[in-house]
Design an enzyme around this catalytic site. Structure first.
Site, PDB file in Angstrom:
ATOM      1  N   ASP A   1       0.816  -1.223   0.000  1.00  0.00           N
ATOM      2  CA  ASP A   1       0.000   0.000   0.000  1.00  0.00           C
ATOM      3  C   ASP A   1       0.849   1.273   0.000  1.00  0.00           C
ATOM      4  O   ASP A   1       0.433   2.296   0.552  1.00  0.00           O
ATOM      5  CB  ASP A   1      -0.974   0.030   1.197  1.00  0.00           C
ATOM      6  CG  ASP A   1      -1.776  -1.247   1.280  1.00  0.00           C
ATOM      7  OD1 ASP A   1      -2.278  -1.672   0.226  1.00  0.00           O
ATOM      8  OD2 ASP A   1      -1.874  -1.822   2.367  1.00  0.00           O
TER       9      ASP A   1
ATOM     10  N   GLN B   1       2.405  -5.985  -2.993  1.00  0.00           N
ATOM     11  CA  GLN B   1       2.782  -5.992  -1.564  1.00  0.00           C
ATOM     12  C   GLN B   1       4.110  -5.240  -1.369  1.00  0.00           C
ATOM     13  O   GLN B   1       4.423  -4.368  -2.154  1.00  0.00           O
ATOM     14  CB  GLN B   1       2.855  -7.427  -1.018  1.00  0.00           C
ATOM     15  CG  GLN B   1       1.507  -8.116  -0.911  1.00  0.00           C
ATOM     16  CD  GLN B   1       1.077  -8.793  -2.191  1.00  0.00           C
ATOM     17  OE1 GLN B   1       1.869  -9.457  -2.824  1.00  0.00           O
ATOM     18  NE2 GLN B   1      -0.169  -8.634  -2.590  1.00  0.00           N
TER      19      GLN B   1
ATOM     20  N   GLY C   1      -4.103  -4.516  -3.989  1.00  0.00           N
ATOM     21  CA  GLY C   1      -5.121  -3.549  -4.392  1.00  0.00           C
ATOM     22  C   GLY C   1      -4.444  -2.339  -4.981  1.00  0.00           C
ATOM     23  O   GLY C   1      -3.570  -1.749  -4.364  1.00  0.00           O
ATOM     24  N   HIS C   2      -4.779  -2.007  -6.216  1.00  0.00           N
ATOM     25  CA  HIS C   2      -4.229  -0.802  -6.830  1.00  0.00           C
ATOM     26  C   HIS C   2      -5.371   0.146  -7.092  1.00  0.00           C
ATOM     27  O   HIS C   2      -6.380  -0.267  -7.647  1.00  0.00           O
ATOM     28  CB  HIS C   2      -3.629  -1.103  -8.205  1.00  0.00           C
ATOM     29  CG  HIS C   2      -2.430  -1.988  -8.166  1.00  0.00           C
ATOM     30  ND1 HIS C   2      -1.316  -1.703  -7.447  1.00  0.00           N
ATOM     31  CD2 HIS C   2      -2.185  -3.148  -8.796  1.00  0.00           C
ATOM     32  CE1 HIS C   2      -0.420  -2.659  -7.635  1.00  0.00           C
ATOM     33  NE2 HIS C   2      -0.938  -3.556  -8.437  1.00  0.00           N
TER      34      HIS C   2
ATOM     35  N   LYS D   1       2.174   1.949  -5.193  1.00  0.00           N
ATOM     36  CA  LYS D   1       2.941   1.487  -6.360  1.00  0.00           C
ATOM     37  C   LYS D   1       2.175   1.699  -7.654  1.00  0.00           C
ATOM     38  O   LYS D   1       2.750   2.064  -8.674  1.00  0.00           O
ATOM     39  CB  LYS D   1       3.274  -0.010  -6.226  1.00  0.00           C
ATOM     40  CG  LYS D   1       4.219  -0.315  -5.096  1.00  0.00           C
ATOM     41  CD  LYS D   1       4.413  -1.799  -4.909  1.00  0.00           C
ATOM     42  CE  LYS D   1       3.184  -2.512  -4.390  1.00  0.00           C
ATOM     43  NZ  LYS D   1       2.743  -2.163  -3.033  1.00  0.00           N
TER      44      LYS D   1
END
Ligand code: IMP
Length: 437
Positions: free
Chosen positions: A12, A227, A39-40, A15
């Site tokens: 988080d 990650q 999650g992006h 990225k």
């Protein structure tokens, strides 16, 4: 040519936005590990795209690839692709035939094992996506790969081999009641259909060869880690880690490109200006009370995948020094500088005190890490300003204390900050150097 983007903390770090920002010249964007636990969030004008499996570059017209090191849940994959199509996008995403498939029983086992571990405080606080059980089966040579979905004889053989093992684990070790997730016929039918769709849409490729050809043709390849380094199964805070290697070495293993190919390009460590954590385990610079609440709200620190409120902490420099070594960062990108605006002072965990000694890096065991007492340095805070205007002018327009903060991190890690995030949108970022130049 390649550029590799790696999380340097606990995931988080933003990225996705760095990939989005620096990936413009890339032709291909590749995920090399993890699965739909990531999650992006990518913001494009007024539209927010929440992606967990599709590489963020794919929404910008690039070819997105899921490398052999990724674990793929076809249900999530097709839901995401169909959702993007409904939003008017038509992403090109291909997947490695060697990538392992997350099966429904992997998710079921992830859930029941975490529940069992809760009694002994050993649960990792997983995302419940079946990531660990899928990588376990990969290493245990009983996994199902994307290529197997294309061959019904192999798919059936694999299911018949693995199912007694999975059922016994679920029932006899954890006392669960296996349902449809463990039913060979139901799984065969559903996953053969996924195989059919993968075949008819031409989605499965040999990623290493595909990339080699693209690079030979002059294409630019961005490798996107999921990650972060402290969640790495080898270099992270075991056992509170994910089950893959987010670190840069795996960009090679998980994509099929040689280490020399990856090593010729930049390796950019993405840093959040403070710390956040979903999941359990120690966190020496953890914050609580009003300051934690303030940062959580300002930074929107709620999990993209699970919606869980994230734990927050001061920036941890030993963690970043450890990550810089483990990944060989050539550059860094620092996000969320705007979130800290408005505080009178900003603290940083500069080093640790442990067992009467001062340490600059993380100890190798998580138990010792949990005993470390941070030695803080305090920086003057910076005020909230018009970040879009700052971004339009560039680094020199940053409030002085924020510049000092950035310079301190650069000096401690010995690498330049090539990009700075001052808000979620593209317009609120400063790019100081082009990693492709
Ligand atoms: P898993 O990857 O779902 O097995 O979860 C293992 C650990 O990694 C847990 O502490 C999760 O909270 C953490 N984790 C997994 N994916 C992410 C991510 O994308 N961001 C932050 N933490 C993550």
């Amino acid at each position: 040519m390649t550029v590799t983007i790696v999380g340097s903390q606990l995931g988080d770090e933003g990225k996705g936005r760095v990939v989005d920002l620096l990936g413009e010249p890339a032709d291909v964007v590749v995920r090399y590990q993890g699965g739909d636990n990531a999650g992006h969030t990518v913001v494009d004008g007024d539209t927010k795209y929440k992606l967990s499996l599709v590489p963020s570059g794919a929404i910008r017209g690039k070819v997105g690839l899921l490398g052999n090191g990724v674990v793929i849940n076809p249900r999530t994959f097709f839901d995401e692709v169909d959702g993007l199509r409904e939003q008017g996008l038509d992403p090109t995403v291909k997947m490695a035939k060697r990538a392992h498939v997350i099966m429904p029983y992997h998710r079921a086992i992830d859930g029941i094992e975490e529940a069992a571990k809760a009694d002994s405080d050993l649960e990792a606080g997983t995302t419940g996506r079946g990531i660990g059980p899928t990588y376990e089966d990969k290493a245990g040579r009983r996994g199902i790969r994307i290529g197997d979905l294309l061959d019904s004889t192999v798919l059936r053989e694999r299911l018949e081999y693995v199912m007694p093992h999975k059922r016994a684990l679920y029932e006899e070790v954890y006392g669960g009641d296996p349902g449809a997730a463990f039913d060979i016929e139901a799984l065969f039918e559903e996953f053969s259909e996924f195989g059919e769709r993968i075949r008819s849409e031409g989605l499965a490729v040999d990623v290493g060869t595909y990339l080699e050809d693209r690079i030979a043709a002059g294409d630019r390849v961005m490798l996107e880690g999921a990650q972060g380094t402290s969640l790495d199964i080898d270099h992270g805070i075991y056992p509170y880690v994910t089950s893959s290697n987010p670190t840069a070495g795996y960009a090679s293993t998980g994509s099929g490109l040689g280490v020399t190919e990856v090593g010729q390009g930049s390796v950019i460590g993405v840093i959040k200006a403070y710390l956040s954590r979903v999941g359990t385990g120690p966190l020496p610079t953890e914050l609580d009370g009003d300051l934690a609440e303030y940062i959580r709200e300002e930074g929107g620190e709620y999990g993209t995948v699970t919606g869980r409120p994230r734990r927050v902490g001061h920036l941890d420099m030993p963690m970043l020094r450890t990550a810089t070594r483990a990944n060989g960062f050539t550059d860094i990108a620092i996000n969320h500088l705007d979130v800290l605006a408005g505080l009178d002072e900003v603290k940083v965990g500069h080093a640790y005190e442990h067992d009467g000694e001062t340490r600059d890096t993380m100890p190798a065991t998580t138990e010792r890490w949990g005993e470390c007492e941070p030695v803080y340095r305090t920086f003057e805070g910076w005020s909230d300003v018009d970040w879009e205007a700052v971004a339009a002018t560039g680094f020199k327009a940053l409030p002085e204390p924020a510049k000092e903060y950035v310079s301190y991190i650069e000096a401690e890690l010995g690498v330049p900050a090539v990009a700075l995030g001052l808000g979620p949108a593209r317009e609120t970022a400063i790019v100081r150097e082009d990693p492709w130049a």
